[in-house]
Design a protein around this motif. Structure first.
Motif, PDB file in Angstrom:
ATOM      1  N   ARG A 116       0.808  -1.223   0.000  1.00  0.00           N
ATOM      2  CA  ARG A 116       0.000   0.000   0.000  1.00  0.00           C
ATOM      3  C   ARG A 116       0.841   1.274   0.000  1.00  0.00           C
ATOM      4  NH1 ARG A 116      -3.798  -1.240   5.021  1.00  0.00           N
ATOM      5  NH2 ARG A 116      -3.856   1.035   5.062  1.00  0.00           N
ATOM      6  N   LEU A 117       2.153   1.150  -0.004  1.00  0.00           N
ATOM      7  CA  LEU A 117       3.009   2.331   0.019  1.00  0.00           C
ATOM      8  C   LEU A 117       2.886   3.115  -1.278  1.00  0.00           C
ATOM      9  CD1 LEU A 117       6.310   0.859   1.529  1.00  0.00           C
ATOM     10  CD2 LEU A 117       4.659   2.339   2.681  1.00  0.00           C
ATOM     11  N   THR A 118       2.803   4.419  -1.141  1.00  0.00           N
ATOM     12  CA  THR A 118       2.837   5.294  -2.309  1.00  0.00           C
ATOM     13  C   THR A 118       4.242   5.857  -2.445  1.00  0.00           C
ATOM     14  OG1 THR A 118       2.110   7.187  -0.971  1.00  0.00           O
ATOM     15  CG2 THR A 118       0.407   5.898  -2.073  1.00  0.00           C
ATOM     16  N   GLU A 119       4.672   6.053  -3.673  1.00  0.00           N
ATOM     17  CA  GLU A 119       6.029   6.533  -3.907  1.00  0.00           C
ATOM     18  C   GLU A 119       6.150   8.014  -3.561  1.00  0.00           C
ATOM     19  OE1 GLU A 119       8.881   5.095  -4.773  1.00  0.00           O
ATOM     20  OE2 GLU A 119       7.875   3.157  -4.595  1.00  0.00           O
ATOM     21  N   PRO A 120       7.250   8.397  -2.917  1.00  0.00           N
ATOM     22  CA  PRO A 120       7.497   9.816  -2.659  1.00  0.00           C
ATOM     23  C   PRO A 120       7.873  10.529  -3.943  1.00  0.00           C
ATOM     24  CG  PRO A 120       9.380   8.517  -1.990  1.00  0.00           C
ATOM     25  CD  PRO A 120       8.311   7.537  -2.392  1.00  0.00           C
ATOM     26  N   VAL A 288       1.388   5.558   3.395  1.00  0.00           N
ATOM     27  CA  VAL A 288       0.483   4.414   3.337  1.00  0.00           C
ATOM     28  C   VAL A 288      -0.903   4.892   2.929  1.00  0.00           C
ATOM     29  CG1 VAL A 288      -0.650   2.600   4.671  1.00  0.00           C
ATOM     30  CG2 VAL A 288       1.769   3.092   5.041  1.00  0.00           C
ATOM     31  N   ASP A 289      -1.425   4.305   1.884  1.00  0.00           N
ATOM     32  CA  ASP A 289      -2.784   4.609   1.449  1.00  0.00           C
ATOM     33  C   ASP A 289      -3.749   4.002   2.445  1.00  0.00           C
ATOM     34  OD1 ASP A 289      -4.833   3.492  -1.368  1.00  0.00           O
ATOM     35  OD2 ASP A 289      -5.183   5.016   0.166  1.00  0.00           O
ATOM     36  N   GLY A 290      -4.699   4.785   2.937  1.00  0.00           N
ATOM     37  CA  GLY A 290      -5.636   4.281   3.933  1.00  0.00           C
ATOM     38  C   GLY A 290      -6.379   3.044   3.498  1.00  0.00           C
ATOM     39  N   GLY A 291      -6.690   2.915   2.219  1.00  0.00           N
ATOM     40  CA  GLY A 291      -7.313   1.698   1.712  1.00  0.00           C
ATOM     41  C   GLY A 291      -8.809   1.610   1.933  1.00  0.00           C
ATOM     42  N   ARG A 292      -9.332   2.297   2.945  1.00  0.00           N
ATOM     43  CA  ARG A 292     -10.766   2.287   3.231  1.00  0.00           C
ATOM     44  C   ARG A 292     -11.043   3.412   4.219  1.00  0.00           C
ATOM     45  NH1 ARG A 292     -12.379  -1.949   7.917  1.00  0.00           N
ATOM     46  NH2 ARG A 292     -10.624  -1.574   9.286  1.00  0.00           N
ATOM     47  N   PRO A 293     -12.288   3.814   4.384  1.00  0.00           N
ATOM     48  CA  PRO A 293     -12.575   4.886   5.339  1.00  0.00           C
ATOM     49  C   PRO A 293     -12.106   4.528   6.734  1.00  0.00           C
ATOM     50  CG  PRO A 293     -14.478   4.426   3.946  1.00  0.00           C
ATOM     51  CD  PRO A 293     -13.475   3.337   3.681  1.00  0.00           C
TER      52      PRO A 293
END
Length: 316
Positions: A116-120, A288-293
């Motif tokens: 779930r990591l987003t790139e900087p 980290v993308d939350g992935g859900r509320p």
């Protein structure tokens, strides 16, 4: 902001400690001292919630490091922790194993978070190293870090897994260099080391997984992970705790009527030596993308994940 409860969610998850093998080896006096230092801050958290007019439930937790080093046994450590916390007027509602932040009951929690990591943003002057999700290094901003040829900060820890390579076994290396904002600090966080099929997760990365678990942001098959298991189910009819850490569930509910483990906010009271580690945790949580509320999110949503995490660090 007023923190109130929602069904199945506490207002605050209060961490009463995260100690290493070295702390336990110093004996009950070290644990007693730790909880005595924690008690005033735990009281302050409760007082602050009361002053804000919140009726939030608070659940307490404690994390035992059984990932980098294996020591003693649950049968010895769990009663010791409960007794020393009680001597300071504290109650541990939930006990967690750090290895459960890597894999919990077959679920690869750390790997799920890695995915779930987003790139900087790309470093100025061009990208001179692989993506963070591939190389295991996560920078806090667009400034260049050590590069792909830099020595692996956790190489020694990976070779010494299970033999106790110092406190935490492999705390991520943080590199501070001048950053674009004068009062800012650029950090390079090593999240793991080793091949894909045998990763050694760093202490900051597992601590980031731990924070996400407490916030209910590790969804499983219809429920949050890890799932709390009642102490009575663990001890069984004989009433005895396991003698091996692997036989203890990743998360144990020590108090039957405890408030829910998952909470809208977390507070951790830790020794000051954890400051650099938790700084790295916030860098990871920011990617980290939350992935859900978020649990019980209000009409305007919750703040960013890292802003739902707070700390108290006490000195020597």
């Amino acid at each position: 902001m007023r923190v109130t409860d929602a069904p199945g969610v506490s207002g605050v998850s209060l961490e009463l400690g995260h100690l290493y093998m070295e702390d336990f080896e110093e004996g009950p006096g070290r644990l007693r001292e730790h909880f005595a230092r924690v008690r005033p801050w735990a009281d302050a958290v409760r007082a602050r919630l009361a002053a804000d007019g919140g009726a939030a439930r608070i659940s307490t937790c404690f994390l035992v490091d059984d990932y980098f080093t294996r020591f003693s046994s649950p049968a010895e450590i769990v009663p010791l922790l409960v007794a020393q916390a009680a001597s300071a007027g504290l109650t541990i509602d939930y006990l967690a194993r750090e290895s459960g932040c890597a894999v919990a009951e077959g679920a690869p929690l750390a790997e799920t978070v890695r995915a779930r990591l987003t790139e900087p943003p790309a470093p100025r002057g061009g990208g001179r190293r692989p993506p963070a999700a591939a190389c295991g290094w996560l920078p806090s901003g667009p400034e260049p870090g050590p590069g792909p040829a830099a020595p692996a900060a956790m190489a020694d820890a990976h070779q010494g897994r299970g033999s106790g390579a110092g406190p935490g076994g492999g705390t991520a290396t943080l590199t501070a260099v001048p950053a674009p904002v004068p009062d800012d600090v650029f950090l390079d966080v090593e999240m793991w080391n080793g091949p894909d099929d045998d990763r050694l997760w760093s202490c900051p990365f597992l601590a980031a997984v731990w924070q996400l678990a407490r916030l209910g942001l590790l969804p499983g098959d219809g429920h949050d992970l890890p799932v709390p298991r009642d102490l009575a189910a663990v001890t069984g009819a004989g009433g005895g705790l396991p003698t091996a850490w692997d036989d203890l569930p990743p998360l144990v509910r020590l108090v039957p009527d405890a408030a829910p483990f998952t909470a809208r906010r977390t507070v951790s009271v830790l020794p000051a030596r954890f400051l650099s580690v938790e700084h790295a945790v916030r860098v990871i949580l920011g990617r980290v993308d939350g992935g859900r509320p978020a649990p019980a999110a209000g009409p305007n949503g919750e703040p960013p994940t890292a802003d739902r995490v707070s700390y108290v660090f006490y000195g020597p």
